[in-house]
Write a protein that holds these residues in place. Structure first.
Motif, PDB file in Angstrom:
ATOM      1  N   ALA A   1       0.671  -1.204   0.040  1.00 20.20           N
ATOM      2  CA  ALA A   1      -0.093  -0.108   0.058  1.00 20.20           C
ATOM      3  C   ALA A   1       0.818   1.061  -0.075  1.00 20.20           C
ATOM      4  CB  ALA A   1      -0.943   0.163   1.272  1.00 20.20           C
ATOM      5  N   ALA A   2       0.373   2.590  -0.580  1.00 19.75           N
ATOM      6  CA  ALA A   2       0.918   3.608  -0.500  1.00 19.75           C
ATOM      7  C   ALA A   2      -0.006   4.698  -0.054  1.00 19.75           C
ATOM      8  CB  ALA A   2       1.422   4.000  -2.059  1.00 19.75           C
ATOM      9  N   ALA A   3       0.863   5.563   0.667  1.00 19.06           N
ATOM     10  CA  ALA A   3      -0.090   6.391   1.221  1.00 19.06           C
ATOM     11  C   ALA A   3       0.761   7.999   0.933  1.00 19.06           C
ATOM     12  CB  ALA A   3      -0.600   6.163   2.558  1.00 19.06           C
ATOM     13  N   ARG A   4       0.086   8.912   0.879  1.00 19.31           N
ATOM     14  CA  ARG A   4       0.846  10.357   0.870  1.00 19.31           C
ATOM     15  C   ARG A   4       0.772  10.654   2.546  1.00 19.31           C
ATOM     16  NH1 ARG A   4      -2.774  13.195  -3.740  1.00 19.31           N
ATOM     17  NH2 ARG A   4      -4.292  11.282  -2.874  1.00 19.31           N
ATOM     18  N   GLY A   5       0.222  10.113   3.342  1.00 19.60           N
ATOM     19  CA  GLY A   5       0.504  10.423   4.589  1.00 19.60           C
ATOM     20  C   GLY A   5       0.736   9.301   5.401  1.00 19.60           C
ATOM     21  N   ILE A   6       0.474   9.075   6.757  1.00 14.26           N
ATOM     22  CA  ILE A   6       1.044   7.910   7.469  1.00 14.26           C
ATOM     23  C   ILE A   6       0.156   6.648   6.793  1.00 14.26           C
ATOM     24  CG2 ILE A   6      -0.835   8.308   9.305  1.00 14.26           C
ATOM     25  CD1 ILE A   6       1.423   6.956  11.184  1.00 14.26           C
ATOM     26  N   VAL A   7       0.655   5.612   6.856  1.00 13.02           N
ATOM     27  CA  VAL A   7       0.231   4.439   6.254  1.00 13.02           C
ATOM     28  C   VAL A   7      -0.661   3.541   7.396  1.00 13.02           C
ATOM     29  CG1 VAL A   7       0.742   1.853   5.446  1.00 13.02           C
ATOM     30  CG2 VAL A   7       1.953   4.010   4.509  1.00 13.02           C
ATOM     31  N   VAL A   8      -1.820   3.927   7.419  1.00  9.47           N
ATOM     32  CA  VAL A   8      -2.821   3.203   8.076  1.00  9.47           C
ATOM     33  C   VAL A   8      -3.977   2.872   7.289  1.00  9.47           C
ATOM     34  CG1 VAL A   8      -2.459   4.273  10.464  1.00  9.47           C
ATOM     35  CG2 VAL A   8      -3.917   5.386   8.999  1.00  9.47           C
ATOM     36  N   ALA A   9      -4.854   1.986   7.928  1.00 10.26           N
ATOM     37  CA  ALA A   9      -5.949   1.600   6.991  1.00 10.26           C
ATOM     38  C   ALA A   9      -6.758   2.646   6.189  1.00 10.26           C
ATOM     39  CB  ALA A   9      -6.800   0.583   7.464  1.00 10.26           C
ATOM     40  N   GLY A  10      -6.982   3.775   6.929  1.00 14.62           N
ATOM     41  CA  GLY A  10      -8.137   4.674   6.323  1.00 14.62           C
ATOM     42  C   GLY A  10      -7.369   5.926   5.577  1.00 14.62           C
ATOM     43  N   THR A  11      -5.999   5.505   5.051  1.00 12.91           N
ATOM     44  CA  THR A  11      -5.483   6.623   4.368  1.00 12.91           C
ATOM     45  C   THR A  11      -4.847   6.078   3.163  1.00 12.91           C
ATOM     46  OG1 THR A  11      -3.159   6.500   5.623  1.00 12.91           O
ATOM     47  CG2 THR A  11      -4.968   7.876   6.614  1.00 12.91           C
ATOM     48  N   ILE A  12      -4.946   4.977   2.774  1.00 16.57           N
ATOM     49  CA  ILE A  12      -4.345   4.447   1.576  1.00 16.57           C
ATOM     50  C   ILE A  12      -4.748   5.054   0.403  1.00 16.57           C
ATOM     51  CG2 ILE A  12      -3.596   2.199   0.447  1.00 16.57           C
ATOM     52  CD1 ILE A  12      -2.361   2.549   3.170  1.00 16.57           C
ATOM     53  N   ASP A  13      -3.865   5.651  -0.376  1.00 13.53           N
ATOM     54  CA  ASP A  13      -4.206   6.005  -1.854  1.00 13.53           C
ATOM     55  C   ASP A  13      -4.059   4.891  -2.715  1.00 13.53           C
ATOM     56  OD1 ASP A  13      -2.360   8.517  -0.319  1.00 13.53           O
ATOM     57  OD2 ASP A  13      -4.400   8.936  -1.147  1.00 13.53           O
ATOM     58  N   TYR A  14      -3.095   3.842  -2.634  1.00 21.62           N
ATOM     59  CA  TYR A  14      -3.093   3.213  -3.693  1.00 21.62           C
ATOM     60  C   TYR A  14      -2.894   1.682  -2.970  1.00 21.62           C
ATOM     61  CZ  TYR A  14      -2.472   6.937  -6.680  1.00 21.62           C
ATOM     62  OH  TYR A  14      -2.579   8.093  -7.670  1.00 21.62           O
ATOM     63  N   TRP A  15      -3.548   0.589  -3.480  1.00 18.03           N
ATOM     64  CA  TRP A  15      -3.254  -0.706  -3.183  1.00 18.03           C
ATOM     65  C   TRP A  15      -2.583  -1.624  -4.206  1.00 18.03           C
ATOM     66  CZ3 TRP A  15      -4.064  -2.255   1.804  1.00 18.03           C
ATOM     67  CH2 TRP A  15      -5.041  -1.386   2.675  1.00 18.03           C
ATOM     68  N   GLY A  16      -1.919  -2.613  -3.912  1.00 19.38           N
ATOM     69  CA  GLY A  16      -1.556  -3.793  -4.981  1.00 19.38           C
ATOM     70  C   GLY A  16      -2.429  -4.587  -5.042  1.00 19.38           C
ATOM     71  N   GLN A  17      -2.346  -5.746  -5.797  1.00 20.11           N
ATOM     72  CA  GLN A  17      -3.175  -6.528  -6.271  1.00 20.11           C
ATOM     73  C   GLN A  17      -3.188  -7.742  -5.156  1.00 20.11           C
ATOM     74  OE1 GLN A  17      -0.378  -6.881  -7.410  1.00 20.11           O
ATOM     75  NE2 GLN A  17       0.227  -9.142  -7.757  1.00 20.11           N
ATOM     76  N   GLY A  18      -2.191  -7.708  -4.356  1.00 22.15           N
ATOM     77  CA  GLY A  18      -2.207  -8.948  -3.374  1.00 22.15           C
ATOM     78  C   GLY A  18      -1.255 -10.081  -3.870  1.00 22.15           C
ATOM     79  N   THR A  19      -0.832 -10.615  -2.894  1.00 21.76           N
ATOM     80  CA  THR A  19       0.014 -12.023  -2.976  1.00 21.76           C
ATOM     81  C   THR A  19      -0.258 -12.831  -1.876  1.00 21.76           C
ATOM     82  OG1 THR A  19       2.122 -12.854  -3.641  1.00 21.76           O
ATOM     83  CG2 THR A  19       2.169 -11.232  -2.058  1.00 21.76           C
ATOM     84  N   GLN A  20      -0.526 -14.407  -2.281  1.00 22.87           N
ATOM     85  CA  GLN A  20      -0.978 -15.318  -1.301  1.00 22.87           C
ATOM     86  C   GLN A  20       0.033 -15.859  -0.519  1.00 22.87           C
ATOM     87  OE1 GLN A  20      -4.233 -16.377  -0.378  1.00 22.87           O
ATOM     88  NE2 GLN A  20      -3.127 -17.322   1.266  1.00 22.87           N
ATOM     89  N   VAL A  21       0.023 -16.000   0.612  1.00 21.62           N
ATOM     90  CA  VAL A  21       1.058 -16.544   1.615  1.00 21.62           C
ATOM     91  C   VAL A  21       0.260 -17.550   2.249  1.00 21.62           C
ATOM     92  CG1 VAL A  21       2.512 -16.429   3.527  1.00 21.62           C
ATOM     93  CG2 VAL A  21       2.610 -14.496   1.668  1.00 21.62           C
ATOM     94  N   THR A  22       0.700 -18.795   2.084  1.00 21.81           N
ATOM     95  CA  THR A  22       0.026 -19.904   2.970  1.00 21.81           C
ATOM     96  C   THR A  22       1.341 -20.687   3.596  1.00 21.81           C
ATOM     97  OG1 THR A  22      -1.386 -20.367   1.238  1.00 21.81           O
ATOM     98  CG2 THR A  22      -0.940 -22.195   2.599  1.00 21.81           C
TER      99      THR A  22
END
Length: 121
Positions: free
Chosen positions: A97-118
């Motif tokens: 995730a990328a944020a112009r401010g602090i990285v917390v759940a409510g401030t994210i500007d961009y998300w990656g598509q995700g990668t599975q870890v098992t």
């Protein structure tokens, strides 16, 4: 900014994985970066972050502190998450995730598509 996460997979408990998040876009260097994860049936949760786009100060969730390390290669616009001593409860889809401010759940500007870890027992 576009984020492409990779590096997930299947690993036994106690093993290690390194996730990568490659970012594109001219303004990538102005974004603070971090990682979140979402396990089946659970909400997305914070894992690790850089506290700003320019410094090296980091912050981790208590559940991963001492086992996971976030790092970055600014020349390659890439952020990494080194995960050691993995546990079955680390099983999740991991998102950068990328944020112009602090990285917390409510401030994210961009998300990656995700990668599975098992992580298996």
């Amino acid at each position: 900014v576009q984020l492409q996460a990779s590096g997930g997979g299947l690993v036994q408990a106690g093993g290690s994985l390194r996730l990568s998040c490659a970012a594109s876009g001219r303004t990538f260097s102005r974004y603070a970066m971090g990682w979140f994860r979402q396990a089946p049936g659970k909400e997305r949760e914070f894992v690790a972050r850089f506290n700003s786009w320019s410094g090296d100060d980091t912050y981790y969730a208590d559940s991963v502190k001492g086992r996971f390390t976030i790092s970055r290669d600014n020349a390659k616009n890439t952020v990494f998450l080194q995960m050691n001593n993995l546990k079955p409860e680390d099983t999740a889809i991991y998102y950068c995730a990328a944020a112009r401010g602090i990285v917390v759940a409510g401030t994210i500007d961009y998300w990656g598509q995700g990668t599975q870890v098992t992580v298996s027992n």
